[in-house]
Scaffold this motif. Structure first.
Motif, PDB file in Angstrom:
ATOM      1  N   ARG A 108     -17.580 -15.061  -5.474  1.00 15.90           N
ATOM      2  CA  ARG A 108     -17.311 -14.402  -4.413  1.00 15.90           C
ATOM      3  C   ARG A 108     -17.835 -14.776  -3.042  1.00 15.90           C
ATOM      4  O   ARG A 108     -17.251 -15.291  -2.136  1.00 15.90           O
ATOM      5  CB  ARG A 108     -17.198 -12.990  -4.632  1.00 15.90           C
ATOM      6  CG  ARG A 108     -15.978 -12.361  -5.234  1.00 15.90           C
ATOM      7  CD  ARG A 108     -16.158 -10.951  -5.430  1.00 15.90           C
ATOM      8  NE  ARG A 108     -16.419 -10.254  -4.262  1.00 15.90           N
ATOM      9  CZ  ARG A 108     -15.417  -9.950  -3.402  1.00 15.90           C
ATOM     10  NH1 ARG A 108     -14.091 -10.013  -3.228  1.00 15.90           N
ATOM     11  NH2 ARG A 108     -15.900  -9.056  -2.151  1.00 15.90           N
ATOM     12  N   ARG A 111     -16.929 -18.607  -2.430  1.00 17.11           N
ATOM     13  CA  ARG A 111     -15.759 -18.538  -1.696  1.00 17.11           C
ATOM     14  C   ARG A 111     -15.739 -18.266  -0.392  1.00 17.11           C
ATOM     15  O   ARG A 111     -15.131 -18.775   0.665  1.00 17.11           O
ATOM     16  CB  ARG A 111     -14.834 -17.922  -2.468  1.00 17.11           C
ATOM     17  CG  ARG A 111     -14.166 -18.548  -3.436  1.00 17.11           C
ATOM     18  CD  ARG A 111     -12.962 -17.827  -4.239  1.00 17.11           C
ATOM     19  NE  ARG A 111     -13.346 -16.520  -4.893  1.00 17.11           N
ATOM     20  CZ  ARG A 111     -13.878 -16.498  -6.229  1.00 17.11           C
ATOM     21  NH1 ARG A 111     -13.952 -17.534  -7.053  1.00 17.11           N
ATOM     22  NH2 ARG A 111     -14.190 -15.410  -6.620  1.00 17.11           N
ATOM     23  N   LYS A 112     -16.612 -17.236   0.058  1.00 12.95           N
ATOM     24  CA  LYS A 112     -16.607 -16.587   1.170  1.00 12.95           C
ATOM     25  C   LYS A 112     -17.366 -17.626   2.195  1.00 12.95           C
ATOM     26  O   LYS A 112     -16.861 -17.674   3.211  1.00 12.95           O
ATOM     27  CB  LYS A 112     -17.456 -15.282   1.417  1.00 12.95           C
ATOM     28  CG  LYS A 112     -17.686 -14.671   2.621  1.00 12.95           C
ATOM     29  CD  LYS A 112     -16.385 -14.022   3.147  1.00 12.95           C
ATOM     30  CE  LYS A 112     -16.571 -13.281   4.198  1.00 12.95           C
ATOM     31  NZ  LYS A 112     -14.807 -12.421   4.472  1.00 12.95           N
ATOM     32  N   ALA A 119     -12.018 -20.367  -9.316  1.00 13.30           N
ATOM     33  CA  ALA A 119     -11.458 -18.930  -9.560  1.00 13.30           C
ATOM     34  C   ALA A 119     -12.550 -18.250 -10.086  1.00 13.30           C
ATOM     35  O   ALA A 119     -13.512 -18.776 -10.831  1.00 13.30           O
ATOM     36  CB  ALA A 119     -10.252 -19.233 -10.514  1.00 13.30           C
ATOM     37  N   ALA A 120     -12.396 -16.770  -9.706  1.00 13.47           N
ATOM     38  CA  ALA A 120     -13.430 -15.850 -10.308  1.00 13.47           C
ATOM     39  C   ALA A 120     -13.294 -15.691 -11.679  1.00 13.47           C
ATOM     40  O   ALA A 120     -12.395 -15.564 -12.066  1.00 13.47           O
ATOM     41  CB  ALA A 120     -13.217 -14.515  -9.315  1.00 13.47           C
ATOM     42  N   SER A 266      -5.373 -21.831  -6.827  1.00 11.31           N
ATOM     43  CA  SER A 266      -6.347 -20.952  -6.848  1.00 11.31           C
ATOM     44  C   SER A 266      -7.038 -21.254  -5.455  1.00 11.31           C
ATOM     45  O   SER A 266      -7.556 -21.950  -5.139  1.00 11.31           O
ATOM     46  CB  SER A 266      -7.474 -21.027  -8.041  1.00 11.31           C
ATOM     47  OG  SER A 266      -6.613 -20.819  -9.306  1.00 11.31           O
ATOM     48  N   ASP A 267      -7.120 -19.647  -4.730  1.00 10.86           N
ATOM     49  CA  ASP A 267      -7.616 -19.867  -3.502  1.00 10.86           C
ATOM     50  C   ASP A 267      -8.136 -18.373  -3.254  1.00 10.86           C
ATOM     51  O   ASP A 267      -7.561 -17.474  -3.760  1.00 10.86           O
ATOM     52  CB  ASP A 267      -6.676 -20.479  -2.501  1.00 10.86           C
ATOM     53  CG  ASP A 267      -7.287 -21.125  -1.129  1.00 10.86           C
ATOM     54  OD1 ASP A 267      -8.497 -20.714  -0.876  1.00 10.86           O
ATOM     55  OD2 ASP A 267      -6.917 -22.070  -0.792  1.00 10.86           O
ATOM     56  N   THR A 268      -8.684 -18.442  -1.841  1.00 15.21           N
ATOM     57  CA  THR A 268      -8.870 -16.860  -1.091  1.00 15.21           C
ATOM     58  C   THR A 268      -7.588 -16.959  -0.184  1.00 15.21           C
ATOM     59  O   THR A 268      -7.700 -17.545   0.711  1.00 15.21           O
ATOM     60  CB  THR A 268     -10.092 -16.756  -0.397  1.00 15.21           C
ATOM     61  OG1 THR A 268     -11.128 -16.930  -1.159  1.00 15.21           O
ATOM     62  CG2 THR A 268     -10.118 -15.296   0.355  1.00 15.21           C
ATOM     63  N   GLU A 321      -8.294 -12.995  -3.803  1.00 17.81           N
ATOM     64  CA  GLU A 321      -8.466 -14.062  -4.428  1.00 17.81           C
ATOM     65  C   GLU A 321      -7.502 -14.114  -5.644  1.00 17.81           C
ATOM     66  O   GLU A 321      -7.155 -13.026  -6.281  1.00 17.81           O
ATOM     67  CB  GLU A 321      -9.900 -13.860  -5.068  1.00 17.81           C
ATOM     68  CG  GLU A 321     -11.108 -13.832  -4.294  1.00 17.81           C
ATOM     69  CD  GLU A 321     -12.244 -13.294  -4.675  1.00 17.81           C
ATOM     70  OE1 GLU A 321     -12.557 -13.145  -5.946  1.00 17.81           O
ATOM     71  OE2 GLU A 321     -13.186 -13.175  -3.761  1.00 17.81           O
TER      72      GLU A 321
END
Length: 451
Positions: A108, A111-112, A119-120, A266-268, A321
């Motif tokens: 996380r 990704r931030k 992916a998480a 896969s993305d935010t 997410e």
């Protein structure tokens, strides 16, 4: 990142029902494990079989649960977070963070920052294994319709062309054009010919006959129907993705199980805005997403009958997410959410066009690829709202402007958000006007939906 507050937690509940059920889950006796640190909480919610593994990142915030709920955050995650405010003594602190949760938090954070595209990770050992690479399938027309249905569609397209030529020959001021029964007859014929998409649009247009500028709307629709009918009649001569686009517009549906087999992105995904419209007895909901790393826009289109609630709730101003899969087509915009894993608080500004002429060139290419595009994502940076003769526009730094679809005091709302300075705006473009749905000023998000 600010820590989660009770006020923020309550605002993140997808609906009032989830908020009430979260209160029921915020009871220590319903949990067989409650642990945490200053940053993250985790627990095991009791069930008759296997417990649900739940975690809450207090920064962001972020939520994760192994339950099958389609609401996000689910009641278990909301309940776990609620207990830290109501019953903090129920948690055991100072324990080592489980490896899966530690990796989830690290993912996380990356990704931030826009660093990682992974992916998480999830809780189970099986899910921790790298997923095999799935190649996108080659879509063909027979995945959507059987041969006998295609024959029916072609016969319907042939009859539609004859009806359209007759209608245009008589003129839109003729009795046939104004006769509601005439429109209902051909609409039913389209449905019988498995062209339900065209039939629905005919019924919608028929209800607008006599309203302001209905002739202009009718000519636009007639042109699109004629083009679509021609595509159906010559389907075998088109590229695969063109065939898929035409068949979906005509009324054929892509099976979701086939779509879910696609690899996806896969993305935010930031939830920029949600708009609603009534189409006969259906409520249509358009949810716009923006991939933080992929820089892609996705339209999630859902329908609910009458006043029935939607199965999945999307809250504008948050980010999730997850993985998104696009429907096959020549210019993919509509998408399906394959997985949802967490929620972030901040919705960062999108990357858009700074010069309107750049967008217009992009729009020309898009409409050449798919002439049936209706709602199109438009993101603009460094624009300003201006009013000219009671019409609001968005103007770029070169002075080029496009009209806004706003009413009443909504234009002044845009002006107040801009605070006299250029800002970033996202909205739906219909080829003539833009319906503003979101804006950012000094990185602060504002939900608009001012139409």
């Amino acid at each position: 990142m600010a820590l989660l507050t009770l006020e923020k937690l309550q605002s993140l509940a997808p609906d009032p029902v989830s908020q009430e059920r979260a209160k029921q889950c915020a009871a220590p006796f319903r949990w067989q494990l409650l642990e945490g640190t200053e940053r993250v909480l985790w627990g095991e919610f009791k069930t008759p079989v296997d417990p649900f593994y739940t975690a809450v990142d207090l920064q962001g915030p972020g939520f994760k649960c192994s339950c099958p709920s389609r609401k996000f955050p689910c009641k278990h995650a909301l309940g776990l977070a609620l207990m830290i405010f109501q019953k903090p003594d129920a948690f055991s602190f100072g324990n080592n963070i489980p490896e899966a949760i530690e990796k989830w938090i690290a993912g996380r954070d990356k990704r931030k920052e826009g660093i990682s595209s992974a992916a998480a990770p999830s809780f189970s050992e099986e899910e921790k294994k790298p997923e095999p690479v799935t190649e996108a399938k080659k879509w063909t027309w027979d995945m959507l319709v059987a041969a006998n249905r295609l024959d029916d569609m072609k016969q319907g397209a042939y009859e539609l062309n004859i009806w359209l030529k007759d209608l245009i020959g008589r003129g839109l001021a003729s009795a046939d054009a104004l006769n509601h029964e005439n429109w209902n007859f051909i609409s039913k014929r389209m449905v019988d010919a498995k062209l339900s998409g065209i039939g629905r649009r005919m019924r919608i247009l028929a209800d607008r006959i006599g309203q302001d500028n209905w002739q202009e709307m009718a000519l636009h629709e007639i042109g699109q129907w004629h083009l679509l009918a021609g595509g159906i009649l010559k389907l075998e001569h088109l590229e695969d993705l063109e065939q898929m686009e035409i068949l979906q517009l005509a009324g054929a549906n892509v099976k979701k199980d086939l779509l879910m087999e696609e690899p996806g992105i896969s993305d935010t995904w930031q939830i920029l805005g949600v708009s609603m419209s009534m189409e006969e007895s259906l409520t249509a909901r358009r949810t716009w997403l923006y991939g933080y790393r992929s820089e892609k826009f996705a339209l999630i289109l859902d329908f609910a009958f009458g006043s029935a609630p939607f199965d999945v709730v999307y809250k504008a101003g948050t980010a999730m997410e997850g993985m998104v899969v696009f429907y096959p087509g020549t210019f993919p915009i509509r998408a399906l959410v394959k997985t949802r894993e967490s929620v972030l608080e901040d919705v960062l500004p999108v990357k858009g066009f700074k010069i309107l002429n750049q967008f217009k060139n992009y729009w020309k290419k898009a409409i050449a690829s798919n002439p049936w595009l209706s709602q199109f994502p438009l993101a603009l940076e460094e624009v300003s709202p201006v009013q000219i003769e009671n019409q609001w526009f968005l103007a770029d730094k070169e002075g080029t402007a496009i009209p806004c679809k706003v009413e009443g005091l909504s234009g002044w709302k845009l002006l107040s958000i801009s605070a006299g300075q250029p800002f970033t705006v996202f909205g739906e473009w219909d080829g003539k006007q833009v319906l503003p749905l979101a804006a950012w000023q000094d990185d602060n998000y504002f939900e608009l939906n001012v139409g």
